[in-house]
Design a protein around this motif. Structure first.
Motif, PDB file in Angstrom:
ATOM      1  N   ASP A  90       0.820  -1.213   0.000  1.00 12.61           N
ATOM      2  CA  ASP A  90       0.000   0.000   0.000  1.00 12.61           C
ATOM      3  C   ASP A  90       0.853   1.263   0.000  1.00 12.61           C
ATOM      4  O   ASP A  90       0.317   2.374  -0.087  1.00 12.61           O
ATOM      5  CB  ASP A  90      -0.930   0.019   1.221  1.00 12.61           C
ATOM      6  CG  ASP A  90      -1.991  -1.068   1.188  1.00 12.61           C
ATOM      7  OD1 ASP A  90      -2.247  -1.675   2.246  1.00 12.61           O
ATOM      8  OD2 ASP A  90      -2.569  -1.291   0.103  1.00 12.61           O
ATOM      9  N   THR A  91       2.150   1.113   0.099  1.00 15.96           N
ATOM     10  CA  THR A  91       3.053   2.257   0.083  1.00 15.96           C
ATOM     11  C   THR A  91       2.956   3.005  -1.241  1.00 15.96           C
ATOM     12  O   THR A  91       3.105   2.417  -2.308  1.00 15.96           O
ATOM     13  CB  THR A  91       4.501   1.807   0.317  1.00 15.96           C
ATOM     14  OG1 THR A  91       4.611   1.246   1.636  1.00 15.96           O
ATOM     15  CG2 THR A  91       5.473   2.962   0.177  1.00 15.96           C
ATOM     16  N   ALA A  92       2.655   4.293  -1.145  1.00 13.06           N
ATOM     17  CA  ALA A  92       2.450   5.111  -2.350  1.00 13.06           C
ATOM     18  C   ALA A  92       2.182   6.549  -1.916  1.00 13.06           C
ATOM     19  O   ALA A  92       2.020   6.842  -0.729  1.00 13.06           O
ATOM     20  CB  ALA A  92       1.267   4.586  -3.160  1.00 13.06           C
ATOM     21  N   VAL A  93       2.116   7.426  -2.913  1.00 10.86           N
ATOM     22  CA  VAL A  93       1.583   8.764  -2.701  1.00 10.86           C
ATOM     23  C   VAL A  93       0.080   8.693  -2.967  1.00 10.86           C
ATOM     24  O   VAL A  93      -0.339   8.177  -4.012  1.00 10.86           O
ATOM     25  CB  VAL A  93       2.255   9.792  -3.612  1.00 10.86           C
ATOM     26  CG1 VAL A  93       1.629  11.174  -3.410  1.00 10.86           C
ATOM     27  CG2 VAL A  93       3.758   9.843  -3.350  1.00 10.86           C
ATOM     28  N   TYR A  94      -0.694   9.193  -2.043  1.00 14.68           N
ATOM     29  CA  TYR A  94      -2.152   9.138  -2.125  1.00 14.68           C
ATOM     30  C   TYR A  94      -2.708  10.515  -2.494  1.00 14.68           C
ATOM     31  O   TYR A  94      -2.320  11.517  -1.907  1.00 14.68           O
ATOM     32  CB  TYR A  94      -2.738   8.661  -0.804  1.00 14.68           C
ATOM     33  CG  TYR A  94      -2.574   7.182  -0.590  1.00 14.68           C
ATOM     34  CD1 TYR A  94      -1.310   6.620  -0.402  1.00 14.68           C
ATOM     35  CD2 TYR A  94      -3.667   6.324  -0.610  1.00 14.68           C
ATOM     36  CE1 TYR A  94      -1.151   5.245  -0.237  1.00 14.68           C
ATOM     37  CE2 TYR A  94      -3.532   4.957  -0.437  1.00 14.68           C
ATOM     38  CZ  TYR A  94      -2.266   4.422  -0.257  1.00 14.68           C
ATOM     39  OH  TYR A  94      -2.115   3.070  -0.094  1.00 14.68           O
ATOM     40  N   TYR A  95      -3.625  10.494  -3.460  1.00 14.32           N
ATOM     41  CA  TYR A  95      -4.208  11.728  -3.979  1.00 14.32           C
ATOM     42  C   TYR A  95      -5.723  11.700  -3.842  1.00 14.32           C
ATOM     43  O   TYR A  95      -6.353  10.664  -4.061  1.00 14.32           O
ATOM     44  CB  TYR A  95      -3.896  11.887  -5.462  1.00 14.32           C
ATOM     45  CG  TYR A  95      -2.433  11.980  -5.804  1.00 14.32           C
ATOM     46  CD1 TYR A  95      -1.692  10.832  -6.079  1.00 14.32           C
ATOM     47  CD2 TYR A  95      -1.787  13.215  -5.882  1.00 14.32           C
ATOM     48  CE1 TYR A  95      -0.350  10.910  -6.402  1.00 14.32           C
ATOM     49  CE2 TYR A  95      -0.450  13.308  -6.211  1.00 14.32           C
ATOM     50  CZ  TYR A  95       0.260  12.148  -6.469  1.00 14.32           C
ATOM     51  OH  TYR A  95       1.594  12.232  -6.802  1.00 14.32           O
ATOM     52  N   CYS A  96      -6.294  12.855  -3.555  1.00 14.46           N
ATOM     53  CA  CYS A  96      -7.736  12.994  -3.690  1.00 14.46           C
ATOM     54  C   CYS A  96      -8.014  13.837  -4.932  1.00 14.46           C
ATOM     55  O   CYS A  96      -7.152  14.590  -5.394  1.00 14.46           O
ATOM     56  CB  CYS A  96      -8.381  13.619  -2.462  1.00 14.46           C
ATOM     57  SG  CYS A  96      -7.950  15.338  -2.166  1.00 14.46           S
ATOM     58  N   ALA A  97      -9.217  13.676  -5.458  1.00 18.19           N
ATOM     59  CA  ALA A  97      -9.578  14.370  -6.682  1.00 18.19           C
ATOM     60  C   ALA A  97     -11.089  14.571  -6.722  1.00 18.19           C
ATOM     61  O   ALA A  97     -11.841  13.835  -6.082  1.00 18.19           O
ATOM     62  CB  ALA A  97      -9.114  13.579  -7.898  1.00 18.19           C
ATOM     63  N   ALA A  98     -11.502  15.565  -7.502  1.00 19.42           N
ATOM     64  CA  ALA A  98     -12.919  15.901  -7.630  1.00 19.42           C
ATOM     65  C   ALA A  98     -13.379  15.712  -9.061  1.00 19.42           C
ATOM     66  O   ALA A  98     -12.648  16.003 -10.013  1.00 19.42           O
ATOM     67  CB  ALA A  98     -13.152  17.349  -7.194  1.00 19.42           C
TER      68      ALA A  98
END
Length: 122
Positions: A90-98
């Motif tokens: 699960d290691t990663a950069v996590y992004y939210c988006a609309a």
């Protein structure tokens, strides 16, 4: 227009939990579906979860279903990703988006945050 800022990332041991938050600016947050994505080094950005504008619909990627939960608080202009039973992969950069709707396709998302790093140690 919507500006998004993620927070809550960090270092956690395998099996642990984290809750990511994504704070949105603007008065139109409640009209957008929101999604969470992640990108690991050397890999493409992948869909994790999405939630409809009123929170009534949620969709998940198979890899996180049952472990991750997306939710939102429109009064606080914030969307969350509760992550349980974390794994090293699960290691990663996590992004939210609309987006205009609860899509799985990242190309449907118009606004993105800057990302927050999640590292899961074994």
């Amino acid at each position: 227009q919507v500006q998004l800022v993620e927070s809550g990332g960090g270092l956690v041991q395998a099996g642990g939990s984290l809750r990511l938050s994504c704070a949105a600016s603007g008065r139109t947050f409640s009209s957008y579906a929101m999604g969470w994505f992640r990108q690991a080094p050397g890999k493409e950005r992948e869909f994790l979860a999405t939630i409809s504008p009123n929170g009534g619909l949620q969709y998940y990627a198979g890899s996180v279903k049952g472990r991750f939960t997306i939710s939102r608080d429109n009064a606080k202009n914030t969307v969350y990703l509760q992550m349980n039973s974390l794994k090293p992969e699960d290691t990663a950069v996590y992004y939210c988006a609309a987006s205009a709707g609860p899509f799985r396709d990242l190309r449907q998302y118009n606004y993105w945050g800057q990302g927050t790093q999640v590292t899961v140690s074994s």
